[in-house]
Motif scaffolding. Structure first.
Motif, PDB file in Angstrom:
ATOM      1  N   SER A  68       0.836  -1.038   0.005  1.00 19.11           N
ATOM      2  CA  SER A  68      -0.087   0.010   0.165  1.00 19.11           C
ATOM      3  C   SER A  68       0.958   1.227   0.088  1.00 19.11           C
ATOM      4  N   PRO A  69       0.336   2.400  -0.278  1.00 18.38           N
ATOM      5  CA  PRO A  69       1.313   3.581  -0.431  1.00 18.38           C
ATOM      6  C   PRO A  69       1.817   3.990   1.151  1.00 18.38           C
ATOM      7  N   GLU A  70       1.029   3.426   2.162  1.00 21.74           N
ATOM      8  CA  GLU A  70       1.407   3.564   3.460  1.00 21.74           C
ATOM      9  C   GLU A  70       2.778   2.763   3.921  1.00 21.74           C
ATOM     10  N   GLU A  71       2.388   1.399   3.216  1.00 19.64           N
ATOM     11  CA  GLU A  71       3.692   0.409   3.589  1.00 19.64           C
ATOM     12  C   GLU A  71       4.780   0.917   2.751  1.00 19.64           C
ATOM     13  N   TYR A  72       4.838   1.315   1.548  1.00 18.72           N
ATOM     14  CA  TYR A  72       5.809   1.772   0.756  1.00 18.72           C
ATOM     15  C   TYR A  72       6.620   2.951   1.590  1.00 18.72           C
ATOM     16  N   GLU A  73       5.771   3.912   2.159  1.00 20.46           N
ATOM     17  CA  GLU A  73       6.516   4.851   2.979  1.00 20.46           C
ATOM     18  C   GLU A  73       7.053   4.607   4.165  1.00 20.46           C
ATOM     19  N   LEU A  74       6.732   3.606   4.794  1.00 16.09           N
ATOM     20  CA  LEU A  74       7.137   2.908   6.120  1.00 16.09           C
ATOM     21  C   LEU A  74       8.471   2.351   5.672  1.00 16.09           C
ATOM     22  N   ARG A  75       8.657   1.508   4.307  1.00 17.05           N
ATOM     23  CA  ARG A  75       9.837   1.087   4.111  1.00 17.05           C
ATOM     24  C   ARG A  75      10.957   1.954   3.595  1.00 17.05           C
ATOM     25  N   ASP A  76      10.285   3.127   2.795  1.00 21.25           N
ATOM     26  CA  ASP A  76      11.353   4.141   2.465  1.00 21.25           C
ATOM     27  C   ASP A  76      11.679   4.592   3.646  1.00 21.25           C
TER      28      ASP A  76
END
Length: 116
Positions: A68-76
């Motif tokens: 999800s966009p939120e998961e991508y931001e967390l990984r980033d």
């Protein structure tokens, strides 16, 4: 079924053309700033510095699937922390309960964004 509002879509597209032009100007500003401010010396408390180093040393065993966009931001953000850990490991100077390290402005910006 509701028909889409085509005039609004056209306006939205024009708006994104302007946003693209804005991004181009922002990139131009960045190109001028980059040689002026590439790294900044900062002091970090030992506890967060050691956690950043641990993030760099950590091995992620799982692959990356759909996010999800939120998961991508967390990984980033986790990757930014790891890069700060790398900087601390390679060029940090410990001074008591702090470490002094030159960080790239992109790393500093990521940390500032995460704090908000």
């Amino acid at each position: 079924m509701v028909e889409p509002e085509y005039p609004r879509l056209v306006e939205d597209r024009e708006q994104y053309v302007r946003y693209q032009q804005d991004r181009t100007v922002l990139a131009s500003i960045g190109a001028h700033l980059d040689p002026q401010i590439s790294q900044i010396s900062v002091r970090l408390p030992r506890a967060v510095a050691e956690t950043a180093v641990a993030a760099w040393d950590r091995e992620e065993l799982g692959g990356i699937g759909e996010e999800s966009p939120e998961e991508y931001e967390l990984r980033d953000d986790a990757a930014e922390l790891a890069f700060i850990g790398l900087a601390i490991s390679s060029r940090g100077v410990w001074d008591g309960e702090e470490v002094v390290v030159d960080l790239d402005v992109v790393q500093i910006a990521a940390a500032l964004r995460a704090s908000r």
